[in-house]
Each structure stands twice: as structure tokens, then as C-alpha cells.
Write an enzyme that holds these catalytic residues in place. Structure first.
Site, PDB file in Angstrom:
ATOM      1  N   ASP A 266      -4.461  -5.858  -9.174  1.00  0.00           N
ATOM      2  CA  ASP A 266      -3.738  -4.765  -9.841  1.00  0.00           C
ATOM      3  C   ASP A 266      -3.325  -5.168 -11.252  1.00  0.00           C
ATOM      4  O   ASP A 266      -3.422  -4.369 -12.198  1.00  0.00           O
ATOM      5  CB  ASP A 266      -2.511  -4.375  -9.025  1.00  0.00           C
ATOM      6  CG  ASP A 266      -2.878  -3.762  -7.680  1.00  0.00           C
ATOM      7  OD1 ASP A 266      -3.980  -3.189  -7.585  1.00  0.00           O
ATOM      8  OD2 ASP A 266      -2.079  -3.880  -6.736  1.00  0.00           O
TER       9      ASP A 266
ATOM     10  N   GLU B 112       0.829  -1.209   0.000  1.00  0.00           N
ATOM     11  CA  GLU B 112       0.000   0.000   0.000  1.00  0.00           C
ATOM     12  C   GLU B 112       0.862   1.256   0.000  1.00  0.00           C
ATOM     13  O   GLU B 112       0.516   2.259  -0.650  1.00  0.00           O
ATOM     14  CB  GLU B 112      -0.936  -0.006   1.213  1.00  0.00           C
ATOM     15  CG  GLU B 112      -1.840  -1.227   1.321  1.00  0.00           C
ATOM     16  CD  GLU B 112      -2.710  -1.410   0.100  1.00  0.00           C
ATOM     17  OE1 GLU B 112      -3.018  -0.412  -0.578  1.00  0.00           O
ATOM     18  OE2 GLU B 112      -3.094  -2.560  -0.186  1.00  0.00           O
TER      19      GLU B 112
END
Length: 664
Positions: free
Chosen positions: A544, A469
Site C-alpha cells: 500500500d 481489510e
């Protein structure tokens, strides 16, 4: 002395009630009496018929006496002269015999003259061998004339009477003369929802709708047409007969239709397009006729057809998948829209999220004259929608504009869900008002799901998630994304083990290639950080990679952003909410597809290289973010901003290393 009583139940009261019977019967009208008693009389007739049928069946029971034997056995008894007497029943084809030892037997015999003569001859034959021959048995014939009539009634008249009662009962049901059963079998009746609430009766009006100012302007003409049609007639203008509201699910199409009816103060007839389609041929067209008949009786009014694509799908599409019933329904709908005059005061509104599959004849001028596109609201629209849903709620220093920034792409229904989730959290915490913390938690719950507190992450898992993150946040700031990072979290929610919340600083309708390249690079931030720190990547990058591949595919095959493909479009773009597959490339040559694959790979490799460069040059900042994130588990915007100010932009890194942007 005992006196006669005059209270209720006395002789005088009984006489008075008997005398009042004619008066009571006079108050009951003949139609209502017949309407109430017709089903009862039919039911009583069926019961009496059934009872009579059972009685006849009992009377029609074949004669029997004693033990049943076969026909050959009875002949043997006759030849042995053991029969003392016999009765032959002609209709039952049975012989009931009494033997000389007082035993009774019966047997069935074929109903023919030859077989009857053989049986009679065997019974009446004399015994010539015995010294004292037995007397000749007594043979009696019973014609059973009554049973023949009963059998005729049983097999013919009673079934005919039952059928007559059943047909009469169904006739009363269909015509509506049977009490309480008038709607049974009335397939052609349209069961639409009627709403007669007007502007002054608590109905939904335009002040309860926000985020769609252009749509309200278009719909205001419908309100003016229903409330003051003389203005249109004076100018020689013709108001639109039908308006088609199209847009993604949850944008408020049904709410807008109800608001038009509430603003105009006219009846609102709501129906779904799927309610026109039935398995019985002709039912859909009959329901359309009944719908417009009701609307003409209630004019001025609004007819709202939700999900009209169920009945208005394009005709003649597909092989072997045609539905004549749907086409008849569509034809009747178009005829009805042509049939009523604009001055009648009927407006037809329809909603769909699949306008591309509607029949062209339904969208021509004179039917659905105007299409109103209701799209996802921008940040100002989201703020206005949140304010509408928070009118009757107590807020404690809540910045709704900040909530709107954190929810890009949310529809009105999703924003209403966020407000409701915040209210539920406030109730759960026994608070008297909604706080900013409640809204932040509600946004996280809607985006990623509730926090999975029962799932405890190991320190190694939490560190991998934290670097992932942090990599997203650092790369987003370094490449100059037009979005601000407002939250980093390593708390597992739903199926996500961690998430980064961003918001768009500006709402843009046109996106440049450089913006998409920045977005693509940001998607590889988590993967690049994991590979840099741990020397390998985890399974948490699957989402992703999927999003990055889809974006690169659109850049190469849809948006014409690749010079190697000569600005040609290979993949047709369509609205994502239509639920259709636009990746069909059957007419594209293998050479072009290979070139497209190479361009997609080049876009992805360039983005990964840039993300790896950013993470390498900003590793110290990334490790500081990870250290604090491991301790607090969640970092909000003000807490993470001091770290992100230290991030060096990608252009500055490229200048300092002497590399070109393409090489980086």
C-alpha cells in the site's frame, strides 16, 4: 513325379524379375535418380577414400625388425664387428641389421650422404687386431621406389580427393539437390508460418473478436480491399499498405490479424520480427526479399510481422550499440513495402507494444499508413469478451457482467484465462456446468493466486489482517470512491495474506484530482485501522505504501496537481506496458526536486490523516465487519453492503467536527 514350382521364388519368377529390371529403370526419372543417389555416391566415395588411405598408411609403415636401438649403438655394433648383415632403406632412413648372434635390430639414421658414408665405412671396416678377423658384413641398399609413389598419393592426392568430395557434398546441400537436405545452410530462406484457412474453412473471423469495436472498423477496410479491390480503384482511393497494431500485451493483436485473414478468406503469412535478425551479415535482408517473393506468389494475402520492434528499431540510437545487420534488414523491409503496388492484393500487418522505438521512416505514409491502438477493454468490452469465451460452455446462472466489473484493467488474454480457470475448477469439482462460484474463485486465483490452505494463520495474524481489510472497505465508502466493494477476505493467496476486491462503478478516461485524493486516502485505510486498534502498524502495509508513494509522485510531478510547483511537469509519463524508466530528472534543479518531495509528503500525510479520521469515527462499524469476517473468512458484496451503509461519509464527519477538509 515332382513338377517344377510356379509359385513366388521359383525359377520362372526369378527370370521374370530379371526381365522387368529395364522396365523398372525406365519408370525412374533421371533427375530424381540423380537426386537420390548423389549423396549416397559421395558418401561411398568418402568411405572408399578413407579405406584406401588406411591401406596406404599401412604400406607406408617404416621398415622395422627386432629391437630398436639408437644410431650410436648401431655404430658401436659395427665398430665391434658384431654385424653380420644390414639393409639400408633410403626412403625410411632406417637400417635393419642382423647381428652375428642372429639377433635383429634397427635404427633410424639422418638422411644425408655424410652420415650414410660414415655408417657404411663403419660396417665395412676390417678388424686388423684379431687373428681370425670376421668376414665383412653384407650391406644392401633399398631405394624403395614404390614407397615414394605411395607417399605422394598419401600426402597429396588423397587429401585433394577428400576436399573435392566435401565441397561437392556442400554444393549439393546448398543447391537443394541432395535428397532431404535442401534446407540445410539455406539461411536466406524465410521460414514463415503459412495458414490457408479462409472464412469457410474454420478460420478465425470477426465474430470471434470482441471488446475492440473501433479496431474492427479500421480493419474492415483491409478486408474490403482484399475481397473487392475494384471498389477502391473506382473511387480513386488507395488502401493502406501497412497497419500497425499497437497496445499492451494480451489485448489481442495477433488474434485480430488472424481474424482479418479469416474474414477475407486469404492466406495468412505469419512471421516474428526476431526471425529476421541473424549473426550473418545480409541474411535478414535476404529473408525479407524471400518473404515478399512468397507473398507475391500467393497474392492476395496478408503478411503479419509480430513484434516488429525487433527488426524495426530506430536507427542510429545508442553509442557503440549499432547493428548493421538490423539496419540492412530494416532498409530492405522499407524498400519492399515501397516496391509492391497497392493493386497487387498484399496487406502488411505488424504488431508491437513499443511503438515509440520504431524508426520514423517505417511509419511514414506509404509504408505503415495507419496505426490502430488496441487498448484495455472497458466493462462492456470485458463482458463481450467473456461471452465470446463462454459460447461453447454450459453456464449455471452466471452473471458475466458482474465478473467484468470485478476485473478492471484486464486484457482479453487475462479474461480468457479466467474462463479457463473456472472450467478447471468445475472439472475438479466434477460439475457439469460453470457456476458463479467458479468464476469468483477464478478471479481471486488470477488476481492473488490460489488459496494457501497449508499456511494456517494464528488468531492474532487473522485479526490484524481483518482490521486491515475492513479499514480499506470503510475508508473507500466514506470518501466516496467511484468503486464498489464486492469481497473481503482473510484467506492467504499467493504472497498476499488478505485482499479487498473492488470494481469501478463507471469507466472514466479522465480522472480529477479529487478522485486521486480519494484513492490515495483509501490506500491508507488499512494502515490507519491497524494504528488505531493496535497502536502500531505491521509489515503488511508495504505494498500500500509503495502504491501510494507512486501515485503521489505522479500527482506532484506528472499531472501538475500541486500549486507549489507552478503546474510544471517533472516526471514524464509513458505507457506502463512499454517497460521504460520515465523517472529520469537529470535536468531538474535540486530546489525543484526538494519542493516536489515536500508536495509528495504533503499528499501522503493528508491522506493518512483523513483515513485515520474515518477509522476513528467509524470504529464500531469496522469492529462489526471484523467480527463477522473472523468467523466466515470471506464476505461477498451482498453480505458486506449492510455494514457499509452505516459508514458516515468523510464530508459529514468534517462538518460535524467543525474542521476544514485540509485540516482533516
Amino acid at each position: 513325379m515332382i513338377q517344377p514350382t510356379k509359385e513366388k521364388g521359383g525359377v520362372g519368377a526369378v527370370v521374370a524379375r530379371i526381365k522387368s529390371i529395364p522396365e523398372l529403370l525406365g519408370k525412374v526419372s533421371l533427375p530424381s535418380l540423380s537426386k537420390m543417389t548423389a549423396p549416397l555416391l559421395l558418401t561411398l566415395a568418402l568411405l572408399l577414400t578413407g579405406t584406401f588411405f588406411l591401406i596406404l598408411r599401412y604400406l607406408d609403415t617404416p621398415a622395422a625388425g627386432g629391437k630398436e636401438v639408437s644410431y650410436s649403438t648401431l655404430i658401436g655394433y659395427a665398430q665391434d664387428h658384431r654385424v653380420a648383415g644390414v639393409v639400408l632403406y633410403s626412403e625410411d632412413s632406417r637400417a635393419v641389421a642382423t647381428l652375428r648372434d642372429k639377433t635383429q635390430v634397427f635404427a633410424s639414421y639422418p638422411k644425408s650422404d655424410v652420415m650414410t658414408n660414415d655408417l657404411v665405412n663403419a660396417l665395412l671396416a676390417k678388424d686388423t687386431t684379431a687373428k681370425n678377423p670376421a668376414p665383412t658384413p653384407n650391406v644392401t641398399f633399398d631405394q624403395q621406389q614404390t614407397k615414394a609413389f605411395l607417399r605422394f598419393v598419401d600426402q597429396f592426392l588423397i587429401p585433394l580427393l577428400v576436399l573435392a568430395c566435401v565441397f561437392s557434398f556442400f554444393f549439393l546441400l546448398i543447391t537443394g539437390k541432395a535428397s532431404g537436405a535442401g534446407d540445410f545452410l539455406s539461411f536466406s530462406k524465410m521460414r514463415a508460418k503459412m495458414q490457408r484457412k479462409g472464412k469457410n474453412k474454420g478460420g478465425i473471423t470477426f465474430d470471434k473478436v470482441a471488446g475492440v469495436p473501433e479496431a474492427l472498423i479500421e480493419l474492415q477496410e483491409v478486408v474490403d480491399y482484399l475481397t473487392a479491390p475494384a471498389r477502391f480503384v473506382a473511387m480513386g482511393a488507395r488502401a493502406p499498405k501497412g497497419l500497425l497494431l499497437c497496445g499492451p500485451p494480451g489485448t489481442g493483436k495477433t488474434l485480430l490479424a488472424r481474424a482479418v485473414a479469416g474474414e477475407a478468406g486469404v492466406p495468412f503469412i505469419s512471421i516474428s520480427g526476431s526471425e529476421f535478425v541473424e549473426s550473418l551479415v545480409g541474411v535478414g535482408a535476404a529473408r525479407v526479399r524471400d518473404l515478399f517473393r512468397q507473398a507475391r506468389a500467393m497474392a492476395p494475402c496478408i503478411i503479419f510481422i509480430d513484434e516488429i520492434d525487433a527488426a524495426g528499431r530506430q536507427r542510429g540510437v545508442g553509442m557503440g550499440q549499432g547493428n548493421d545487420e538490423r539496419e540492412q534488414t530494416l532498409n530492405q523491409l522499407m524498400v519492399e513495402m515501397d516496391g509492391f503496388s497497392p493493386s497487387l492484393g498484399i496487406a502488411v500487418l505488424a504488431a508491437t507494444n513499443r511503438p515509440d522505438i520504431l524508426d520514423a521512416a517505417l511509419l511514414r505514409p506509404g509504408r505503415f499508413d495507419r496505426q490502430v491502438v488496441i487498448d484495455v477493454p472497458d466493462v462492456k468490452g470485458r463482458t463481450a469478451i467473456l461471452e465470446v469465451h463462454c459460447r461453447n460452455r454450459i453456464l449455471d446462472n452466471v452473471d458475466l457482467s458482474q465478473v467484468a466489473k470485478e476485473t478492471p484493467g484486464f486484457t482479453g488474454a487475462e479474461l480468457a484465462n479466467i474462463v479457463n480457470e473456472a472450467a478447471l475448477l468445475a472439472v475438479r469439482r466434477s460439475q457439469g456446468s460453470l457456476s458463479q462460484q467458479d468464476f469468483n474463485e477464478a478471479v481471486d486465483r488470477v488476481i492473488a493466486g490460489p488459496a494457501r490452505k497449508s499456511h494456517l494463520l494464528t488468531p492474532e495474524e487473522k485479526e490484524i489482517i481483518a482490521y486491515h481489510e475492513a479499514g480499506h472497505a470503510v475508508v473507500a465508502r466514506a470518501v466516496g470512491m467511484r468503486a464498489g466493494v464486492v469481497k473481503l477476505s482473510v484467506v492467504a493467496r499467493g504472497r498476499q495474506l488478505g485482499h479487498t476486491t473492488t470494481y469501478l462503478t463507471t469507466d472514466r478516461m479522465v480522472v480529477l484530482r479529487s478522485d486521486l485524493e480519494r484513492q490515495l486516502t483509501t490506500m491508507f485505510g488499512g494502515l490507519a485501522a491497524e494504528d488505531l486498534v493496535f497502536g502500531e502498524v505491521s509489515t503488511g502495509n508495504s505494498a500500500d505504501l509503495h502504491d501510494a508513494t507512486e501515485l503521489a509522485k505522479k500527482m506532484a510531478g506528472t499531472f501538475g496537481m500541486s500549486s507549489e510547483l507552478s503546474r510544471m511537469q517533472i516526471v514524464k509519463e509513458g505507457a506502463s506496458y512499454l517497460g521504460r524508466d520515465f523517472t529520469s530528472m537529470g535536468m531538474t534543479s535540486p530546489k525543484t526536486l526538494e519542493a516536489m518531495d515536500n508536495e509528495i509528503r504533503r499528499f501522503l500525510e493528508t491522506a493518512e490523516t483523513r483515513a485515520r479520521t474515518v477509522c476513528t469515527r467509524n470504529r464500531i462499524v469496522m469492529e462489526e465487519i471484523v467480527r463477522v469476517l473472523m468467523e466466515q473468512e470471506t464476505l461477498s458484496g451482498p453480505e458486506i453492503e449492510p455494514f457499509l451503509r452505516q459508514v458516515k461519509p468523510l464530508a459529514e464527519l468534517i462538518q460535524g467536527s467543525g474542521e476544514s477538509e485540509e485540516e482533516a
